[in-house]
Scaffold this motif. Structure first.
Motif, PDB file in Angstrom:
ATOM      1  N   GLY A   1      -6.087  13.641  50.262  1.00  0.00           N
ATOM      2  CA  GLY A   1      -7.287  13.643  49.426  1.00  0.00           C
ATOM      3  C   GLY A   1      -6.980  13.322  47.974  1.00  0.00           C
ATOM      4  O   GLY A   1      -7.660  12.503  47.345  1.00  0.00           O
ATOM      5  N   PHE A   2      -5.933  13.941  47.416  1.00  0.00           N
ATOM      6  CA  PHE A   2      -5.569  13.678  46.027  1.00  0.00           C
ATOM      7  C   PHE A   2      -5.067  12.249  45.843  1.00  0.00           C
ATOM      8  O   PHE A   2      -5.235  11.648  44.775  1.00  0.00           O
ATOM      9  CB  PHE A   2      -4.513  14.673  45.555  1.00  0.00           C
ATOM     10  N   ALA A   3      -4.423  11.699  46.869  1.00  0.00           N
ATOM     11  CA  ALA A   3      -3.986  10.303  46.788  1.00  0.00           C
ATOM     12  C   ALA A   3      -5.187   9.376  46.672  1.00  0.00           C
ATOM     13  O   ALA A   3      -5.200   8.436  45.866  1.00  0.00           O
ATOM     14  CB  ALA A   3      -3.145   9.948  48.016  1.00  0.00           C
ATOM     15  N   PHE A   4      -6.233   9.638  47.463  1.00  0.00           N
ATOM     16  CA  PHE A   4      -7.460   8.842  47.371  1.00  0.00           C
ATOM     17  C   PHE A   4      -8.139   9.053  46.019  1.00  0.00           C
ATOM     18  O   PHE A   4      -8.689   8.108  45.438  1.00  0.00           O
ATOM     19  CB  PHE A   4      -8.423   9.204  48.507  1.00  0.00           C
ATOM     20  N   ASP A   5      -8.088  10.283  45.499  1.00  0.00           N
ATOM     21  CA  ASP A   5      -8.682  10.565  44.192  1.00  0.00           C
ATOM     22  C   ASP A   5      -7.979   9.770  43.098  1.00  0.00           C
ATOM     23  O   ASP A   5      -8.630   9.159  42.239  1.00  0.00           O
ATOM     24  CB  ASP A   5      -8.589  12.061  43.887  1.00  0.00           C
ATOM     25  N   ILE A   6      -6.648   9.750  43.116  1.00  0.00           N
ATOM     26  CA  ILE A   6      -5.883   8.984  42.133  1.00  0.00           C
ATOM     27  C   ILE A   6      -6.187   7.497  42.252  1.00  0.00           C
ATOM     28  O   ILE A   6      -6.427   6.803  41.259  1.00  0.00           O
ATOM     29  CB  ILE A   6      -4.373   9.230  42.318  1.00  0.00           C
ATOM     30  N   PHE A   7      -6.213   7.005  43.480  1.00  0.00           N
ATOM     31  CA  PHE A   7      -6.418   5.574  43.701  1.00  0.00           C
ATOM     32  C   PHE A   7      -7.802   5.120  43.243  1.00  0.00           C
ATOM     33  O   PHE A   7      -7.934   4.153  42.482  1.00  0.00           O
ATOM     34  CB  PHE A   7      -6.226   5.248  45.184  1.00  0.00           C
ATOM     35  N   TYR A   8      -8.849   5.820  43.690  1.00  0.00           N
ATOM     36  CA  TYR A   8     -10.204   5.373  43.370  1.00  0.00           C
ATOM     37  C   TYR A   8     -10.594   5.687  41.928  1.00  0.00           C
ATOM     38  O   TYR A   8     -11.386   4.947  41.327  1.00  0.00           O
ATOM     39  CB  TYR A   8     -11.208   5.976  44.355  1.00  0.00           C
TER      40      TYR A   8
END
Length: 293
Positions: free
Chosen positions: A155-162
């Motif tokens: 989830g945090f990886a998607f948060d950083i990416f988007y």
């Protein structure tokens, strides 16, 4: 100069988030996971709305839907992390969360077919190994808390990416306000649905919430979202992985934990990963020297 601004802001974020693991663990001694989330996000949203109230007049439809997406991702990631912390140790929680360092370039490849270069791969692996040496002090077994934390890392990886993707076209502060407001609504909704509305709040429960709202949420995310204008998702993830280093340092300083050789080795590996990420542009600019025969 802007290049270094992004790095400094991300470093501030890492320091504050490092302290957040300790404070969250303290908060969970008095409140449930969703109460902690509701308190920190509601207070953080109010702070942002007061400080940057002019941004509320300029919210566009694009900012609203992008902020809502980021807020939903943030809610899910924090829910998994905070609930996971109830079943595992803060050190393992910090380590497994930091797996997003490796996941971010994978997302970039899957979404945009962006090639994962050798510097990003080496930096991510070194950072992950360093975090492991610093944080994993006990058993390597996987329990419910570890599994939930692994999902939170995604989830945090998607948060950083988007977030990195959206701030290129939208105002970072406006996005952050909508992001926090969305996470607040979802967190309060979870508290109401689960029937966890507290009858009273003690000082021991309030001060961790205030700290998490002001520092770990408001200041840290404003710094992060602005910094994403000046860096790449993978580089940001590597720098943010320093939160494990600062979390351990603060545990030694404030909780008097013993500094072990594994912690020192982990710190060295993480710093090496940061240097590799930082020096990558200059390494590419250096002309290759043909060997003499």
């Amino acid at each position: 100069m802007k290049h270094y601004l992004g790095d400094v802001l991300l470093l501030i974020t890492a320091v504050v988030w490092g302290s957040g693991f300790v404070v969250t663990a303290i908060a969970l001694e008095h409140l449930t996971a969703y109460q902690v989330m509701a308190g920190r996000f509601v207070l953080a949203t109010l702070i942002l709305c007061v400080l940057f109230h002019r941004k509320l007049r300029t919210l566009t439809r694009s900012v609203l839907w992008k902020g809502a997406v980021l807020g939903s991702i943030l809610f899910v990631a924090f829910a998994l992390q905070t609930v996971g912390l109830e079943y595992t140790t803060p050190s393992k929680n910090a380590f497994i969360t930091a797996v997003n360092v490796v996941i971010v370039p994978v997302i970039a490849y899957l979404v945009f077919k962006r090639r994962i270069d050798r510097h990003e791969t080496l930096g991510s692996v070194l950072a992950l190994a360093g975090i492991g040496f610093m944080s994993l002090q006990g058993s390597m077994t996987v329990n419910l808390g570890d599994f939930l934390t692994l999902l939170c890392a995604v989830g945090f990886a998607f948060d950083i990416f988007y977030t990195n993707l959206f701030v290129k076209k939208e105002d970072a502060l406006s996005l952050t306000i909508v992001q926090f407001a969305t996470a607040s609504v979802l967190s309060v909704g979870a508290v109401l649905v689960l029937g966890e509305v507290p009858a009273t709040l003690t000082g021991a429960a309030i001060w961790p919430i205030v700290y998490l709202a002001v520092f770990s949420t408001t200041i840290a995310y404003v710094c992060q979202n602005i910094a994403f204008r000046y860096t790449t998702p993978t580089k940001a993830a590597v720098i943010l992985s320093l939160e494990s280093f600062f979390g351990t340092a603060m545990s030694v300083l404030f909780l008097h934990e013993v500094l072990t050789g594994r912690m020192v080795l982990g710190a060295v590996l993480i710093l090496a990963a940061i240097l590799i990420a930082e020096l990558k542009p200059s390494l590419k600019l250096k002309p290759r020297i043909r060997p003499e025969h």
